[in-house]
Design an enzyme around this catalytic site. Structure first.
Site, PDB file in Angstrom:
ATOM      1  N   TYR A 114       0.812  -1.228   0.000  1.00 11.32           N
ATOM      2  CA  TYR A 114       0.000   0.000   0.000  1.00 11.32           C
ATOM      3  C   TYR A 114       0.848   1.283   0.000  1.00 11.32           C
ATOM      4  O   TYR A 114       2.054   1.213   0.116  1.00 11.32           O
ATOM      5  CB  TYR A 114      -1.114  -0.034   1.041  1.00 11.32           C
ATOM      6  N   GLU A 115       0.213   2.400  -0.199  1.00 16.01           N
ATOM      7  CA  GLU A 115       0.902   3.701  -0.394  1.00 16.01           C
ATOM      8  C   GLU A 115       1.896   3.657  -1.545  1.00 16.01           C
ATOM      9  O   GLU A 115       2.969   4.262  -1.460  1.00 16.01           O
ATOM     10  CB  GLU A 115       1.635   4.138   0.877  1.00 16.01           C
ATOM     11  N   GLY A 116       1.549   2.944  -2.615  1.00 14.82           N
ATOM     12  CA  GLY A 116       2.480   2.760  -3.734  1.00 14.82           C
ATOM     13  C   GLY A 116       3.324   1.535  -3.472  1.00 14.82           C
ATOM     14  O   GLY A 116       4.120   1.516  -2.532  1.00 14.82           O
TER      15      GLY A 116
END
Lengths: 572, 572
Positions: B429-431
């Site tokens: 997550y978050e890239g």
């Protein structure tokens, strides 16, 4: 996303990487012709695709559980087991005298791997039985063999291994289970064992436990341990399951994965058992079982890696996301360099781990067929590498499989996470990978490095031969092998074993790296330097083989810096 | 085995590795004196030890769930959240104008890390709110700020990020959610968002969603996206939660881990929202939030690694098994070389990841305090490394933590497996970490490598200075930095970005390796070359730093061999 048995892969490795032909040329394995092998692999592969693979999620969602002291297995596992048993897949390499197929271990290893890809938790059951068959073939009396082997070979009965106790894990010699002579040829076995895979089930007529215990005159440590066969139901005069033995499943563990396999705490209360092998010599008999089980567990890692790879590849071929700079690609995330890097790494690593395992199996077969000690030494040397690198590959590849799926990888419904959760234990059981590494640098170098050097000689001979036609591949393999040779020399020179142990894990991994270069080079040579395998070899040799240098720096750093740090320095 | 907040570690890193003093010397952060920082860390640490850590297993065993459309959180999470909010730990770095402490991001990063060690799934909630506070501080209107910021800062309300849709994950520009002008200053937002961490809860008065959506005149792709603030309850004229908005939680995901954090599918049906930032400029506002969230997620990895390390060390200090060749040891498995190798690796890697994250935070603080663009460039350059290496360290260290436990590691009751299962998502997550690596080699090298070279200059200056006193440590760091410099030059020279992308993940990891050498060397220099940190530095530089060579070979191999393999070659 169905599982497809990679039959062509095994055949290519048999033909061009591990030279199964030499096994087939022996009298012992003359029946294992290429046609026969292909037929076996295809039939087993079909069973894995059609019968076992659909069960995989069942085991995870509906774990084996204990109901009033009785183990209830996951939905469909009973039918899956029957398909394995009836196909003869438990006993591919077992002695024909008792109903086995008598085929090479190499073929059995490939079939075991396919079953692992399809349904790891169920496959663990026949894997345990195979080990028991092996141990009984080598160490049991004729009477025991006659009663037990036909039932185990047919799969009517299942086998387990009972080594671990709460205070005796890697240190088996610390076990407290006891055995006393009943005076009638049998023994009374008492003690509690933990982590017993498939300690019970609800689909075989009997479950036969091989239990390590100490006789009253057994000395402390591993030299005072004997091995006993303790059946759940004691066979009657006709060899059929008779009265219930004094043993029980106390509880099942709640595990991170492999939920379909019941992991039992077993209680033996003066249970009736029979001595296998000589008194106080149980460890030797156990090691017969355990060495092949270690290769088998390596195969579990590889099989899981294959399953996770196919699963991730199928996802990458479907999922569209963003635009890749590449034209004429698939139009899916497979066009993205980092996704392709992950999938190619997964495939290249599977090739390495599989080739190591099958090379080990071929060495076992050559030893069996010829009695040649050199083959025995090679099998012994490759076993810890096959186990540790195979299971690490299972972990690393299934971990990458999660990453390929992005957010979906963390959602259980996708199935990617299960591969990782299931395979994680394989780096722990049958001797942790740390134990494997210690075995490699201590016991397996007790020959002064002969088995290792023989392998390196072969690797370098091929690399030298390949230099003219494929210099870009052959030269790095040759160089890496030379660096590894220096590390072997360093290891052998250390009289203080702890100096070796401090770098053992890195040494083992580096050895796998160089074997990987060798096997990928073999594939490229067989292909003439162009084609998919040559491209994969180029990827591996360019990108993954270079890891060996860092690993070997670690491997030969010695133990002093490690022990310079006190427990307090570490935060104790 | 209680968690102990490593306050002294942060202080050492602040004082001797990342030089927090220069931050404290600025006007903006002059209140963050060493005494103040120590007090903050100690108090937050105590809360983590006493309040949050006991909740960690609750989240795993009793996942957040949906009850008639209402999210019910895990037992005790409500009280845990209150302790975080009341301690002011949500808003350490928030603007004092709205109630924040206004302290450096470096201090907030350390506190976030401690909360992650203690209870990762709960910590994710305030981490999301922190990002929202940041985004509103920079991009919201004065009216919005006045209503929302005091409530978010106090923790009465929580914040979320709504980016992902089923067909739009890494490719945010593909989103389909729409917004239409209501003509009264508000917008009607419609669409479905997935993977919304803490999409709802039962312990804050309101939940404020930052939602990416497209206005009717928004062009396709990322340039046509706007950002909206969409509260669960629309604030009334007094700023209190009023009528329910047209949004709902459709379902919660069944995940591999992080069960205490409800991961929601959110449905917005013409929900009322307010534009944040300019029309069609939502990505820029989102990136304000996301960049700090990326550093925060890196901290989640590091915090989990610390928790898993302490947990494994405690086990190793208790568990007796076998005899080690070492005399005068602890008499436990910590005496075994391979166990000690694992634990020392864990500790050394945590030091690296933590130093990178805190160096990144210090750069953010210096940019905030001075407006100097060079600090901004450094923060931007270090962010993807902090995120990817921090989360990989979380995964690798917790995986080793399982291994240290042996068979116990696979049993859920032990708790070792939970660290791994919880932290696994942080690499996604978050890239994803693949996206971080692409960001590093593309956007973060768009300056022609200036930010990278400035870092390498510093690394080499220190190594040169250290050569006389600590040559065995300084020399390998200098050499490694030179090799990395060549790789940076290679990257910058590639006009075809895909040539960079093919080696991006290895490049990022190699950069972290060399930063690790640099930071360990800093620690050793500060200690005068003897003492626990110098010993740890020696371990790292001897055994782990050498990995960089293999990684950089991979990093600079280009993309051609990767794309030579067709999808069919890979098994499609």
């Amino acid at each position: 996303m169905p599982y497809r048995a990679p039959v062509d892969e095994y055949k290519f490795i048999f033909d061009h990487i591990v030279d199964l032909e030499k096994v087939v040329k022996t009298d012992r394995f003359s029946e294992a012709t290429p046609d026969m092998t292909t037929a076996i692999l295809s039939e087993a592969g079909r069973m894995c695709e059609e019968v076992l693979y659909p069960l995989q999620r069942n085991g995870d969602l509906h774990p084996a559980h204990l109901e009033n002291g009785v183990v209830r297995t996951s939905p469909g596992y009973s039918d899956g087991y029957k398909a394995i048993a009836e196909g003869g897949w438990i006993s591919i390499s077992a002695n024909p005298e008792f109903g086995g197929m008598g085929l090479p271990m190499a073929v059995a290893t490939a079939v075991n791997e396919m079953m692992s890809s399809a349904c790891l938790s169920l496959q663990l059951n026949p894997l345990m039985t195979q080990g028991q068959i092996e141990a009984l073939e080598h160490h049991a009396s004729a009477a025991i063999k006659e009663i037990y082997l036909p039932k185990l070979v047919s799969g009517e009965w299942a086998g387990t291994m009972n080594l671990t106790e709460a205070q005796a894990g890697s240190d088996v010699g610390a076990l407290r289970s006891k055995a006393e002579d009943n005076g009638d040829g049998s023994y009374a076995v008492t003690g509690q064992k933990i982590y017993i895979s498939w300690g019970d089930n609800d689909f075989t007529e009997n479950v036969c436990h091989l239990v390590l215990a100490r006789l009253p005159d057994g000395v402390p440590g591993t030299k005072g341990i004997s091995l006993f066969l303790v059946p759940k139901f004691i066979p009657d005069e006709n060899g059929n399951p008779g009265r219930a033995n004094s043993l029980s499943v106390v509880s099942l563990e709640h595990k991170m994965g492999l939920h379909g396999s019941p992991t039992a705490v077993m209680q033996f209360d003066g249970a009736t058992g029979w001595l296998i092998g000589e008194k106080h010599d149980g460890m030797r008999a156990m090691f017969t079982m355990m060495n092949n089980a270690r290769l088998g567990v390596g195969g579990q890692g590889i099989g899981t890696a294959e399953g996770a790879y196919q699963h991730a590849l199928a996802y990458a071929l479907e999922r569209k996301q963003g635009r890749s700079p590449v034209e004429d690609g698939t139009g899916t995330i497979l066009d993205h360099a980092d996704v392709r890097r992950m999938l190619t790494t997964m495939k290249a690593e599977i090739t390495v781990a599989r080739s190591i395992a099958l090379a080990c199996a071929v060495a076992i077969d050559m030893q069996t067929a010829t009695g040649n000690k050199e083959w025995g030494a090679r099998a012994a040397f490759l076993t810890p590498i096959a186990k540790a690198f195979g299971t690490e590959t299972g972990i690393d590849v299934s971990n990458m499989g999660i990453q390929v799926h992005g957010g979906m990888g963390f959602i259980e419904e996708t199935g990617a996470a299960q591969y990782f959760r299931d395979v994680r234990v394989t780096a722990i059981y049958e001797g942790t990978n740390g134990i494997q590494a210690m075995d490699l640098v201590a016991r397996k170098l007790m020959d002064g490095g002969e088995a290792a050097y023989t392998l390196l000689d072969e690797i370098e001979a091929q690399a030298e031969a390949g230099r003219t036609t494929l210099p870009d591949l052959a030269e790095p393999v040759w160089q890496a092998s030379e660096t590894l040779r220096e590390a072997v020399e360093w290891m052998v020179a250390q009289k203080d074993l702890n100096q070796r142990f401090a770098g053992a894990a890195s040494f083992l991994r580096a050895f796998a790296r160089i074997l990987g270069g060798h096997f990928h080079l073999s594939a490229a040579i067989a292909e003439g330097g162009t084609g998919p395998r040559s491209k994969l070899a180029r990827f591996y040799i360019t990108r993954l083989l270079p890891e060996h240098a860092g690993l070997l720096a670690h491997a030969t750093a010695g133990a002093d810096d490690l022990y310079a740090l006190t427990p307090e320095d570490l935060g104790a």
